[in-house]
Scaffold this motif. Structure first.
Motif, short mmCIF file in Angstrom:
data_model
loop_
_atom_site.label_atom_id
_atom_site.label_comp_id
_atom_site.label_asym_id
_atom_site.label_seq_id
_atom_site.Cartn_x
_atom_site.Cartn_y
_atom_site.Cartn_z
N ILE A 131 28.66 -10.08 111.41
CA ILE A 131 27.91 -11.33 111.33
C ILE A 131 26.59 -11.04 110.64
O ILE A 131 25.87 -10.11 111.01
N GLN A 132 26.27 -11.82 109.62
CA GLN A 132 24.99 -11.69 108.92
C GLN A 132 24.21 -12.97 109.13
O GLN A 132 24.71 -14.06 108.87
N VAL A 133 23.00 -12.82 109.62
CA VAL A 133 22.15 -13.97 109.90
C VAL A 133 20.84 -13.80 109.15
O VAL A 133 20.18 -12.77 109.25
N ASP A 134 20.47 -14.81 108.39
CA ASP A 134 19.19 -14.82 107.69
C ASP A 134 18.21 -15.62 108.55
O ASP A 134 18.38 -16.81 108.73
N THR A 135 17.21 -14.93 109.08
CA THR A 135 16.23 -15.58 109.94
C THR A 135 14.85 -15.44 109.33
O THR A 135 14.40 -14.32 109.07
N PRO A 136 14.16 -16.54 109.09
CA PRO A 136 12.79 -16.46 108.56
C PRO A 136 11.89 -15.66 109.50
O PRO A 136 11.97 -15.79 110.71
N ARG B 34 15.40 -24.33 107.14
CA ARG B 34 16.09 -25.51 106.59
C ARG B 34 15.84 -25.65 105.09
O ARG B 34 16.75 -26.00 104.34
N LEU B 35 14.61 -25.39 104.66
CA LEU B 35 14.31 -25.47 103.23
C LEU B 35 15.12 -24.44 102.44
O LEU B 35 15.55 -24.71 101.32
N GLY B 36 15.31 -23.26 103.00
CA GLY B 36 16.15 -22.25 102.35
C GLY B 36 17.56 -22.75 102.14
O GLY B 36 18.16 -22.57 101.08
N VAL B 37 18.09 -23.42 103.15
CA VAL B 37 19.44 -23.97 103.07
C VAL B 37 19.47 -25.14 102.09
O VAL B 37 20.34 -25.23 101.23
N GLN B 38 18.50 -26.06 102.21
CA GLN B 38 18.48 -27.26 101.37
C GLN B 38 18.22 -26.94 99.90
O GLN B 38 18.59 -27.73 99.03
N SER B 39 17.62 -25.80 99.62
CA SER B 39 17.38 -25.42 98.23
C SER B 39 18.60 -24.73 97.61
O SER B 39 18.71 -24.64 96.40
N GLY B 40 19.49 -24.23 98.45
CA GLY B 40 20.66 -23.51 97.96
C GLY B 40 20.46 -22.00 97.92
O GLY B 40 21.39 -21.26 97.62
N LEU B 41 19.26 -21.53 98.23
CA LEU B 41 19.02 -20.09 98.23
C LEU B 41 19.67 -19.39 99.41
O LEU B 41 20.00 -18.21 99.33
N THR B 42 19.85 -20.11 100.50
CA THR B 42 20.46 -19.53 101.69
C THR B 42 21.66 -20.38 102.09
O THR B 42 21.56 -21.22 102.98
N PRO B 43 22.79 -20.20 101.43
CA PRO B 43 23.96 -21.00 101.78
C PRO B 43 24.47 -20.63 103.17
O PRO B 43 24.48 -19.46 103.55
N ILE C 131 24.89 -23.21 94.89
CA ILE C 131 25.33 -24.58 95.15
C ILE C 131 26.69 -24.82 94.49
O ILE C 131 27.59 -25.39 95.09
N GLN C 132 26.83 -24.36 93.26
CA GLN C 132 28.10 -24.51 92.54
C GLN C 132 29.20 -23.65 93.17
O GLN C 132 30.30 -24.14 93.44
N LYS C 133 28.90 -22.38 93.41
CA LYS C 133 29.90 -21.44 93.92
C LYS C 133 30.47 -21.88 95.27
O LYS C 133 31.68 -21.79 95.51
N PHE C 134 29.60 -22.33 96.16
CA PHE C 134 30.03 -22.68 97.51
C PHE C 134 30.31 -24.18 97.69
O PHE C 134 30.68 -24.60 98.78
N GLY C 135 30.11 -24.97 96.64
CA GLY C 135 30.36 -26.40 96.74
C GLY C 135 29.44 -27.07 97.75
O GLY C 135 29.88 -27.84 98.59
N GLU D 90 11.03 -24.45 94.69
CA GLU D 90 9.57 -24.39 94.89
C GLU D 90 9.16 -24.92 96.26
O GLU D 90 8.21 -24.41 96.85
N ALA D 91 9.87 -25.91 96.78
CA ALA D 91 9.56 -26.43 98.11
C ALA D 91 9.73 -25.35 99.18
O ALA D 91 8.99 -25.30 100.15
N TYR D 92 10.72 -24.48 98.98
CA TYR D 92 10.97 -23.36 99.90
C TYR D 92 9.94 -22.24 99.68
O TYR D 92 9.35 -21.73 100.62
#
Length: 104
Positions: free
Chosen positions: A2-7, A24-33, A88-92, A55-57
């Motif tokens: 299990i890999q977890v990305d935690t700020p 959430r911003l990491g997820v919403q930007s697509g950097l952290t799918p 975003i493209q790779k993971f849809g 940039e928001a992230y």
């Protein structure tokens, strides 16, 4: 595995009460799918409800202030945005889910 990305507030440079927002911003930007994979196959993808620019992230964290202060860093930010867009493209993550397009 299990890999977890935690700020990390202390290392990333943001107030600890903003941890969920930064994540959430990491997820919403697509950097952290966010996805689940079983035996090498993706079985679940958390789709983005509200897409934000990278940039928001980045601007929430002091560790990226060198990219956001002054000018001349547009190329680096564009490269980071391209990584997010590729995720975003790779993971849809955004748009019509794969297999649900009209006519399918």
């Amino acid at each position: 595995y299990i890999q977890v990305d935690t700020p990390c507030p202390s290392v990333w440079g943001f107030p600890s009460d903003h941890t969920l927002e930064v994540g959430r911003l990491g997820v919403q930007s697509g950097l952290t799918p966010l996805f689940e994979m079983i035996e090498g196959e993706i079985t679940y993808v958390r789709r983005i409800k509200k897409k934000v620019p990278v940039e928001a992230y980045l601007e929430t964290q002091k560790r990226f202030r060198h990219l956001l202060s002054g000018s001349g860093n547009e190329k680096e930010i564009a490269e980071i945005q391209a990584l997010a867009d590729a995720n975003i493209q790779k993971f849809g993550l955004w748009g019509t889910p794969k297999g649900t397009e009209s006519g399918s």
